[in-house]
Scaffold this motif. Sequence first.
Motif, short mmCIF file in Angstrom:
data_model
loop_
_atom_site.label_atom_id
_atom_site.label_comp_id
_atom_site.label_asym_id
_atom_site.label_seq_id
_atom_site.Cartn_x
_atom_site.Cartn_y
_atom_site.Cartn_z
N ILE A 157 0.53 -3.53 -14.27
CA ILE A 157 0.19 -4.27 -13.06
C ILE A 157 0.64 -5.73 -13.12
CG2 ILE A 157 -2.11 -5.01 -13.79
CD1 ILE A 157 -3.08 -4.28 -10.94
N ASP A 158 0.88 -6.27 -14.31
CA ASP A 158 1.29 -7.66 -14.43
C ASP A 158 2.67 -7.93 -13.83
OD1 ASP A 158 -1.00 -8.74 -15.61
OD2 ASP A 158 -0.36 -8.16 -17.62
N HIS A 159 3.50 -6.91 -13.73
CA HIS A 159 4.81 -7.11 -13.10
C HIS A 159 4.95 -6.28 -11.82
CE1 HIS A 159 5.44 -3.85 -16.10
NE2 HIS A 159 6.36 -3.37 -15.27
N LEU A 160 3.86 -6.25 -11.04
CA LEU A 160 3.87 -5.50 -9.79
C LEU A 160 4.91 -6.03 -8.82
CD1 LEU A 160 2.76 -3.32 -7.95
CD2 LEU A 160 0.90 -4.86 -7.30
N ALA A 161 5.08 -7.34 -8.73
CA ALA A 161 6.08 -7.91 -7.82
C ALA A 161 7.48 -7.39 -8.16
CB ALA A 161 6.05 -9.43 -7.88
N GLU A 162 7.76 -7.28 -9.44
CA GLU A 162 9.04 -6.73 -9.89
C GLU A 162 9.18 -5.26 -9.48
OE1 GLU A 162 10.71 -5.11 -14.09
OE2 GLU A 162 9.95 -7.16 -14.14
N MET A 163 8.10 -4.50 -9.62
CA MET A 163 8.14 -3.08 -9.26
C MET A 163 8.31 -2.89 -7.76
SD MET A 163 5.45 -1.22 -11.88
CE MET A 163 4.03 -2.25 -11.56
N ILE A 164 7.69 -3.75 -6.97
CA ILE A 164 7.86 -3.67 -5.51
C ILE A 164 9.31 -3.93 -5.14
CG2 ILE A 164 7.27 -4.79 -3.33
CD1 ILE A 164 4.44 -5.20 -4.45
N ALA A 165 9.92 -4.94 -5.76
CA ALA A 165 11.33 -5.25 -5.49
C ALA A 165 12.23 -4.08 -5.90
CB ALA A 165 11.73 -6.52 -6.23
N ILE A 167 11.35 -0.84 -5.97
CA ILE A 167 11.17 0.23 -4.99
C ILE A 167 11.87 -0.11 -3.69
CG2 ILE A 167 9.45 1.46 -3.61
CD1 ILE A 167 7.55 1.21 -6.01
N GLU A 168 11.85 -1.37 -3.30
CA GLU A 168 12.52 -1.80 -2.07
C GLU A 168 13.99 -1.40 -2.08
OE1 GLU A 168 13.40 -5.95 0.39
OE2 GLU A 168 12.14 -5.97 -1.41
N GLN A 169 14.63 -1.49 -3.25
CA GLN A 169 16.04 -1.13 -3.36
C GLN A 169 16.29 0.36 -3.16
OE1 GLN A 169 17.32 -2.57 -7.19
NE2 GLN A 169 17.05 -4.73 -6.65
N LEU A 170 15.24 1.18 -3.35
CA LEU A 170 15.38 2.62 -3.16
C LEU A 170 15.31 3.01 -1.68
CD1 LEU A 170 13.08 3.83 -6.10
CD2 LEU A 170 15.54 3.39 -6.14
N ALA A 171 14.88 2.07 -0.84
CA ALA A 171 14.87 2.22 0.63
C ALA A 171 14.01 3.34 1.17
CB ALA A 171 16.30 2.35 1.14
N PRO A 172 12.78 3.52 0.67
CA PRO A 172 11.89 4.49 1.32
C PRO A 172 11.31 3.89 2.59
CG PRO A 172 10.70 3.36 -0.42
CD PRO A 172 12.11 2.85 -0.47
N GLU A 173 10.79 4.75 3.47
CA GLU A 173 10.09 4.24 4.65
C GLU A 173 8.69 3.72 4.28
OE1 GLU A 173 13.18 6.93 6.08
OE2 GLU A 173 11.46 7.38 4.80
N ARG A 174 8.16 4.27 3.19
CA ARG A 174 6.78 3.95 2.82
C ARG A 174 6.67 3.82 1.31
NH1 ARG A 174 2.90 8.00 1.86
NH2 ARG A 174 0.73 7.27 1.80
N MET A 175 5.86 2.85 0.89
CA MET A 175 5.58 2.62 -0.51
C MET A 175 4.07 2.76 -0.71
SD MET A 175 6.19 -0.97 -2.64
CE MET A 175 7.75 -1.21 -1.79
N VAL A 207 1.16 -8.03 -3.37
CA VAL A 207 1.25 -7.09 -2.27
C VAL A 207 1.25 -7.81 -0.93
CG1 VAL A 207 0.08 -5.20 -1.07
CG2 VAL A 207 0.26 -5.17 -3.56
N SER A 208 0.42 -8.83 -0.80
CA SER A 208 0.35 -9.59 0.44
C SER A 208 1.69 -10.24 0.76
CB SER A 208 -0.74 -10.66 0.33
OG SER A 208 -0.79 -11.46 1.50
N VAL A 209 2.32 -10.81 -0.24
CA VAL A 209 3.63 -11.44 -0.05
C VAL A 209 4.66 -10.38 0.37
CG1 VAL A 209 5.54 -12.59 -1.23
CG2 VAL A 209 3.19 -13.35 -1.61
N ALA A 210 4.63 -9.24 -0.29
CA ALA A 210 5.59 -8.17 0.02
C ALA A 210 5.38 -7.61 1.41
CB ALA A 210 5.49 -7.06 -1.03
N GLU A 211 4.13 -7.45 1.81
CA GLU A 211 3.85 -6.93 3.15
C GLU A 211 4.42 -7.82 4.23
OE1 GLU A 211 -0.30 -4.37 2.70
OE2 GLU A 211 -0.42 -6.56 2.89
#
Length: 377
Positions: A157-165, A167-175, A207-211
């Motif tokens: 969980i400490d690198h969640l921002a990295e994991m979100i980025a 997943i973003e590159q994988l281009a799903p409609e939903r995370m 998550v708030s920043v990513a949303e």
Amino acid sequence: MISNPLALIAEITHRCPLHCVYCSNPLELASIESELSTAEWLDTFRQAGQLGMLHAHFTGGEPLARNDLTDLIAGARAAGLYTNLITSGIGLSEIRLKVLVDAGLDHIQLSFQDSREAEANWIAGAKAHAHKIELSKQIRRHKIAFTVNLVVHRQNIDHLAEMIAFIEQLAPERMEIAHTQYYGWALKNRSALLPTQAQLDKAVEAVSVAEKRLSGYMRIDFVVPDYYARFPKACMGGWGRRSMLINPSGKVLPCHAAEVIPGMTFENVRQRGLEAIWQQSSSFQRFRGEEWMPEPCRSCEQRTIDFGGCRCQALLLAGDAAATDPACSLAPSHHIVESAVADANAEAKIPNPVAASSFVQLQQLAQGLWSYRTNPE
């Protein structure tokens, strides 16, 4: 008479190539010999369609372990059900993906354990990360809905921002960012998986920043773990209210963990129809409505929102499936959760989680279930 269910969760097998340390499946797994046949599943989907169900969620274990998955998806689609495959991706080639899509697959949910390959393979207990990335590219070539599931816990969980980025590159409609649910093997590993308050606060901000950044482009589903919430989650939308789960051997359950509750009998699709089970079985009626509720649930304004929380969690933590979920801040047994949270936030060294393979693989081998060759890290 209660309304008919909206979704069928089809646990078509308990076979799985992974050994995730956060696995919440039952510790006693259904053997391959007990699995419903193709014809039995097809009849089940037909009944589900007649009941007015809208969705069929194919899960396990790993549903790709079933050689007849194409037939099952085609049958569910023919019954009028929206088909969703929840998978690790192991066993899914480009050719097989096309066959499944052609058979009627509407949606695929692909799980990732981390953004970092070594850590992802360690958590999963198998070298699967690189395959999942390549599979994501193949999925995007088809006109099906695509969701990426990410389970978060103390170890990542400490690198969640990295994991979100990532997943973003994988281009799903939903995370879907899902916190570990403490059942089965995950409960045994809770001390190594439950995040600290500081970790959770940082994750909520990430998550708030990513949303905000992904608004209108990608949906993010994220729920605070109920150990840190004021009120518990409405498990499965309430016991026997919205969905029914059928395990590999045909038992019909309100949720995947319900068999841990002693003294309950769950009917089987081999002996009785879905509608009769939904409307009449003692297992589905046991925790429906409010009659079973103790105080403070019975007089709480939250009772129509969280339905008293999770019955299985109440049993596992408080020893009574009819108790208020200890995750609730109003529960008489809330001190159990408070103690777990206090331990998670203590300065003491936290143990590493034990891979599920150390128990589950041995059990599966004994049952003749193991059908994959894996390479644990």
